[in-house]
Motif scaffolding. Structure first.
Motif, PDB file in Angstrom:
ATOM      1  N   ILE A 304      54.213  41.000  34.743  1.00  0.00           N
ATOM      2  CA  ILE A 304      53.422  40.502  35.863  1.00  0.00           C
ATOM      3  C   ILE A 304      54.297  40.212  37.081  1.00  0.00           C
ATOM      4  CG2 ILE A 304      51.761  38.779  36.606  1.00  0.00           C
ATOM      5  CD1 ILE A 304      50.767  40.557  34.320  1.00  0.00           C
ATOM      6  N   LYS A 305      55.371  39.448  36.883  1.00  0.00           N
ATOM      7  CA  LYS A 305      56.225  39.063  38.010  1.00  0.00           C
ATOM      8  C   LYS A 305      57.208  40.160  38.414  1.00  0.00           C
ATOM      9  CE  LYS A 305      56.888  35.456  39.733  1.00  0.00           C
ATOM     10  NZ  LYS A 305      56.425  34.913  41.042  1.00  0.00           N
ATOM     11  N   ASN A 306      57.582  41.014  37.446  1.00  0.00           N
ATOM     12  CA  ASN A 306      58.568  42.081  37.697  1.00  0.00           C
ATOM     13  C   ASN A 306      59.848  41.533  38.325  1.00  0.00           C
ATOM     14  OD1 ASN A 306      56.881  44.229  36.790  1.00  0.00           O
ATOM     15  ND2 ASN A 306      55.771  44.140  38.730  1.00  0.00           N
ATOM     16  N   ILE A 307      60.387  40.467  37.715  1.00  0.00           N
ATOM     17  CA  ILE A 307      61.560  39.835  38.292  1.00  0.00           C
ATOM     18  C   ILE A 307      62.821  40.635  37.954  1.00  0.00           C
ATOM     19  CG2 ILE A 307      60.483  37.569  38.149  1.00  0.00           C
ATOM     20  CD1 ILE A 307      62.345  36.926  35.828  1.00  0.00           C
ATOM     21  N   ALA A 431      43.554  44.430  25.157  1.00  0.00           N
ATOM     22  CA  ALA A 431      42.530  45.479  25.077  1.00  0.00           C
ATOM     23  C   ALA A 431      41.150  44.924  25.443  1.00  0.00           C
ATOM     24  CB  ALA A 431      42.513  46.064  23.668  1.00  0.00           C
ATOM     25  N   ILE A 432      40.849  43.711  24.961  1.00  0.00           N
ATOM     26  CA  ILE A 432      39.539  43.117  25.251  1.00  0.00           C
ATOM     27  C   ILE A 432      39.379  42.862  26.743  1.00  0.00           C
ATOM     28  CG2 ILE A 432      38.156  41.028  24.948  1.00  0.00           C
ATOM     29  CD1 ILE A 432      39.209  40.875  22.079  1.00  0.00           C
ATOM     30  N   HIS A 433      40.400  42.254  27.361  1.00  0.00           N
ATOM     31  CA  HIS A 433      40.324  41.954  28.792  1.00  0.00           C
ATOM     32  C   HIS A 433      40.232  43.236  29.618  1.00  0.00           C
ATOM     33  CE1 HIS A 433      40.863  37.589  28.989  1.00  0.00           C
ATOM     34  NE2 HIS A 433      41.634  37.710  27.932  1.00  0.00           N
ATOM     35  N   TYR A 434      40.947  44.274  29.190  1.00  0.00           N
ATOM     36  CA  TYR A 434      40.914  45.527  29.946  1.00  0.00           C
ATOM     37  C   TYR A 434      39.535  46.182  29.862  1.00  0.00           C
ATOM     38  CZ  TYR A 434      41.959  50.233  31.534  1.00  0.00           C
ATOM     39  OH  TYR A 434      41.945  51.420  32.221  1.00  0.00           O
ATOM     40  N   GLU A 435      38.923  46.128  28.675  1.00  0.00           N
ATOM     41  CA  GLU A 435      37.585  46.707  28.520  1.00  0.00           C
ATOM     42  C   GLU A 435      36.568  45.958  29.377  1.00  0.00           C
ATOM     43  OE1 GLU A 435      36.408  49.451  27.047  1.00  0.00           O
ATOM     44  OE2 GLU A 435      38.519  49.960  26.769  1.00  0.00           O
ATOM     45  N   LEU A 436      36.705  44.638  29.452  1.00  0.00           N
ATOM     46  CA  LEU A 436      35.790  43.863  30.287  1.00  0.00           C
ATOM     47  C   LEU A 436      35.936  44.246  31.760  1.00  0.00           C
ATOM     48  CD1 LEU A 436      36.116  40.327  28.648  1.00  0.00           C
ATOM     49  CD2 LEU A 436      34.127  41.834  28.581  1.00  0.00           C
ATOM     50  N   ILE A 437      37.185  44.384  32.194  1.00  0.00           N
ATOM     51  CA  ILE A 437      37.428  44.749  33.590  1.00  0.00           C
ATOM     52  C   ILE A 437      36.965  46.175  33.858  1.00  0.00           C
ATOM     53  CG2 ILE A 437      39.245  45.129  35.314  1.00  0.00           C
ATOM     54  CD1 ILE A 437      40.821  42.885  33.921  1.00  0.00           C
ATOM     55  N   ARG A 438      37.235  47.074  32.919  1.00  0.00           N
ATOM     56  CA  ARG A 438      36.836  48.479  33.094  1.00  0.00           C
ATOM     57  C   ARG A 438      35.314  48.613  33.142  1.00  0.00           C
ATOM     58  NH1 ARG A 438      36.172  53.354  30.120  1.00  0.00           N
ATOM     59  NH2 ARG A 438      36.042  52.183  28.178  1.00  0.00           N
ATOM     60  N   GLY A 439      34.632  47.808  32.297  1.00  0.00           N
ATOM     61  CA  GLY A 439      33.179  47.834  32.325  1.00  0.00           C
ATOM     62  C   GLY A 439      32.634  47.337  33.647  1.00  0.00           C
ATOM     63  N   HIS A 440      33.306  46.355  34.214  1.00  0.00           N
ATOM     64  CA  HIS A 440      32.888  45.832  35.516  1.00  0.00           C
ATOM     65  C   HIS A 440      33.095  46.885  36.607  1.00  0.00           C
ATOM     66  CE1 HIS A 440      32.186  43.022  38.767  1.00  0.00           C
ATOM     67  NE2 HIS A 440      33.377  43.310  39.283  1.00  0.00           N
ATOM     68  N   VAL A 441      34.228  47.572  36.545  1.00  0.00           N
ATOM     69  CA  VAL A 441      34.523  48.592  37.550  1.00  0.00           C
ATOM     70  C   VAL A 441      33.565  49.771  37.432  1.00  0.00           C
ATOM     71  CG1 VAL A 441      36.265  50.276  38.285  1.00  0.00           C
ATOM     72  CG2 VAL A 441      36.948  47.939  37.749  1.00  0.00           C
ATOM     73  N   SER A 442      33.191  50.131  36.200  1.00  0.00           N
ATOM     74  CA  SER A 442      32.329  51.298  36.008  1.00  0.00           C
ATOM     75  C   SER A 442      30.934  51.087  36.584  1.00  0.00           C
ATOM     76  CB  SER A 442      32.232  51.616  34.513  1.00  0.00           C
ATOM     77  OG  SER A 442      31.554  50.574  33.838  1.00  0.00           O
ATOM     78  N   ASN A 480      45.906  47.811  38.711  1.00  0.00           N
ATOM     79  CA  ASN A 480      45.599  46.390  38.917  1.00  0.00           C
ATOM     80  C   ASN A 480      44.730  45.846  37.798  1.00  0.00           C
ATOM     81  OD1 ASN A 480      47.056  46.249  41.304  1.00  0.00           O
ATOM     82  ND2 ASN A 480      45.288  46.733  42.606  1.00  0.00           N
ATOM     83  N   ALA A 481      43.819  46.688  37.289  1.00  0.00           N
ATOM     84  CA  ALA A 481      42.967  46.265  36.179  1.00  0.00           C
ATOM     85  C   ALA A 481      43.793  46.007  34.928  1.00  0.00           C
ATOM     86  CB  ALA A 481      41.901  47.327  35.911  1.00  0.00           C
ATOM     87  N   LYS A 482      44.746  46.905  34.671  1.00  0.00           N
ATOM     88  CA  LYS A 482      45.613  46.723  33.501  1.00  0.00           C
ATOM     89  C   LYS A 482      46.466  45.471  33.647  1.00  0.00           C
ATOM     90  CE  LYS A 482      45.967  51.557  32.037  1.00  0.00           C
ATOM     91  NZ  LYS A 482      46.874  52.702  31.814  1.00  0.00           N
ATOM     92  N   LYS A 483      46.958  45.240  34.853  1.00  0.00           N
ATOM     93  CA  LYS A 483      47.773  44.057  35.098  1.00  0.00           C
ATOM     94  C   LYS A 483      46.944  42.787  34.911  1.00  0.00           C
ATOM     95  CE  LYS A 483      51.268  42.508  38.395  1.00  0.00           C
ATOM     96  NZ  LYS A 483      51.942  42.801  39.684  1.00  0.00           N
ATOM     97  N   SER A 484      45.718  42.798  35.375  1.00  0.00           N
ATOM     98  CA  SER A 484      44.831  41.644  35.198  1.00  0.00           C
ATOM     99  C   SER A 484      44.523  41.410  33.730  1.00  0.00           C
ATOM    100  CB  SER A 484      43.534  41.858  35.981  1.00  0.00           C
ATOM    101  OG  SER A 484      43.780  41.966  37.363  1.00  0.00           O
TER     102      SER A 484
END
Length: 539
Positions: A304-307, A431-442, A480-484
């Motif tokens: 996330i931070k990519n320090i 995986a769960i969070h990504y599917e939720l975000i992907r469903g929202h984007v779709s 950004n979705a994957k990062k979220s």
């Protein structure tokens, strides 16, 4: 002046407890050092050997299990054969494992070396650690805590620090070379300092429970399958749940056997009082909290931070500073306020930081993250060590080793299994969070369309064609979705840390309420000399 006289003066000039502390830190510490070094720089090994992420889980998982197996075995061997005859061969075996790792050219030698290291270090743990405590004279026995916390917890922090340095040098082998020199030092000093057994001295009669050894080895072998396969395959895999079921059956048999045995390998009965049980919970939850903290924050900073590597180094240096502060506080306050109150202070620090991290965002200040990591270094080490020492000293001191081996055996097995479950949990939540975000984007709502449109215009203004701009805009949204999704998973991890902090707080309260604790430094009553007899005055 003769050589013998010089030797005697040298021995007198260096306190025995300091030398034993060196033997302890440089024999057990390298395992903690390498665990964190491997966690931080494993991407270098992965690229060198062209391995998958799942392949990299096998050496660390088996090393942790081997360490857990070694803890009770080491105590049994040292009780039967003595410290010197156990310590020196085990240090040599650990060194051989380190050499194998250092010369590894593929996955199998790395697995073999890490497993040997884990087993030898686990056996060394309760071989030398009790000797270290006994070696401290009463007047300075509180310094034992300083050396334990800075030496063992500090080794983890230093390992993470050196792991980040190896990332900057793009070379993973030199930390192993450092540990080879540490083993050589222990062999030389140990062969000089550790006493040889006299021919007429009777060895302590302590028969090793062979049935218990067989069941514990079987339990470890069975657990190895789900530990290395859980993150990749999940609980519903035939390589996971049947082995967890079999491990449960073997564990029940092992506990039943130990409960009946005359010389149990892991005397669980020693932990049945409120003082010992609460201290065990403090130590076990503290161990799991360390695993959760390092997995969560290391992933957050990297994904996330990519320090930079330098920022990583500063971050783990702050963790080390927190460990040193904890060591100082425990050294001077353990006898004053007791392990329960120290555990409450540490638990509250963990709860405070975990509440902050549950909502941490990519824009979080790195300086405050460093300060908070130092706070966790204080809290976790303070609670774990206070719980472990409070358990060992709670009751008849002749049975302190029974309580210690039970606590540390449970702690390390739970830690090894917990690390595997934690990896699976992060993967699943991601995986769960990504599917939720992907469903929202779709669903292509107005906000998503507006963001895509703005991105397309941005890339068009940067000189890209319309096709290229649309592709880059879509890629950016997906990234950004994957990062979220990853961020959401780490928020869940820090929620687990919060729950563990609350468990430790409750256990610390019980520990305090259970009664007065035994102090490390006993008050020495001065010998009263008779008053001088006054001579009768001659009249």
């Amino acid at each position: 002046m003769s050589a013998q006289t010089l030797s005697n003066q040298s021995k007198k000039s260096i306190p025995k407890y300091f030398i034993i502390s060196i033997l302890t830190i440089f024999s057990i510490g390298p395992q903690y050092f390498l665990n964190l070094t491997y966690t931080v720089n494993q991407m270098i090994i992965q690229n060198r050997f062209q391995l998958s992420t799942n392949d990299m889980l096998i050496p660390s998982g088996l090393s942790n299990l081997a360490f857990a197996l070694g803890v009770p075995l080491g105590r049994a061997l040292s009780r039967k054969y003595g410290v010197r005859k156990t310590y020196l061969p085990l240090v040599f075996i650990f060194m051989c494992g380190t050499i194998i790792d250092c010369l590894s050219s593929g996955l199998m030698p790395l697995i073999f070396g890490r497993t040997i290291q884990g087993l030898a270090a686990g056996m060394l743990f309760l071989t030398i650690l009790p000797v270290k405590l006994v070696s401290f004279p009463n007047r300075v026995r509180h310094l034992f805590l300083f050396f334990v916390i800075t030496g063992l917890f500090g080794a983890s922090a230093v390992g993470a620090f050196f792991g980040t340095l190896s990332l900057s040098t793009d070379d993973w082998r030199w930390p192993y070379m450092i540990n080879i020199f540490a083993s050589v030092l222990c062999l030389i000093v140990g062969s000089i300092i550790l006493p040889k057994q006299k021919p007429d001295e009777k060895q302590q009669e302590s028969a090793i429970d062979k049935t218990g050894v067989f069941l514990l080895v079987l339990l470890t072998v069975v657990l190895a399958f789900p530990v290395v396969n859980l993150q990749n395959k999940g609980f519903d895999s035939i390589f996971v749940w049947p082995f967890f079921l079999a491990a449960t059956i073997v564990m029940v048999l092992f506990i039943y056997n130990d409960w009946q045995a005359k010389n149990p390998l892991v005397p669980f009965r020693a932990l049945k009082s409120p003082k010992t049980l609460s201290g065990t919970i403090m130590a076990v939850a503290g161990h799991v909290s360390l695993v959760v903290t390092l997995a969560g924050i290391n992933g957050f900073l990297r994904s996330i931070k990519n320090i930079t590597f330098h920022d990583f180094s500063y971050f783990y240096f702050c963790f080390f500073l927190g460990v040193v502060v904890s060591a100082i506080l425990c050294t001077f306050l353990y006898d004053v306020i007791g392990p329960g109150v120290l555990g409450m202070i540490g638990s509250l620090l963990i709860i405070f930081v975990s509440m902050k991290w549950r909502h941490v965002e990519p824009e979080a200040s790195l300086m405050w993250l460093n300060v908070q990591m130092a706070g966790l270094g204080i809290g976790i080490s303070m609670t774990l060590v206070s719980g472990a020492l409070g358990t060992a000293l709670a009751g008849d001191l002749h049975h302190a080793s029974h309580r210690s081996v039970s606590l540390h055996g449970i702690r390390n097995y739970v830690g090894a299994i917990g690390a595997s479950i934690l990896g699976w949990f992060i993967y699943r939540e991601n995986a769960i969070h990504y599917e939720l975000i992907r469903g929202h984007v779709s669903k292509a709502d107005l906000e998503v369309n507006l963001e895509l449109s703005n991105l397309v215009h941005h890339f068009l203004n940067s000189g890209h064609t319309l096709t290229e701009a649309k592709g880059l805009a879509l890629y950016t949204v997906i990234a950004n979705a994957k990062k979220s999704a990853v961020l959401g998973a780490y928020h869940e991890i820090f929620t687990i840390l919060l729950i563990l902090g609350m468990i430790m707080l409750l256990a610390s309260i019980v520990k305090t309420a259970a009664g007065e604790h035994r102090k490390l430094v006993k008050k020495e009553t001065p010998l009263g000399l008779p008053a001088p007899i006054e001579e009768k005055k001659m009249s």
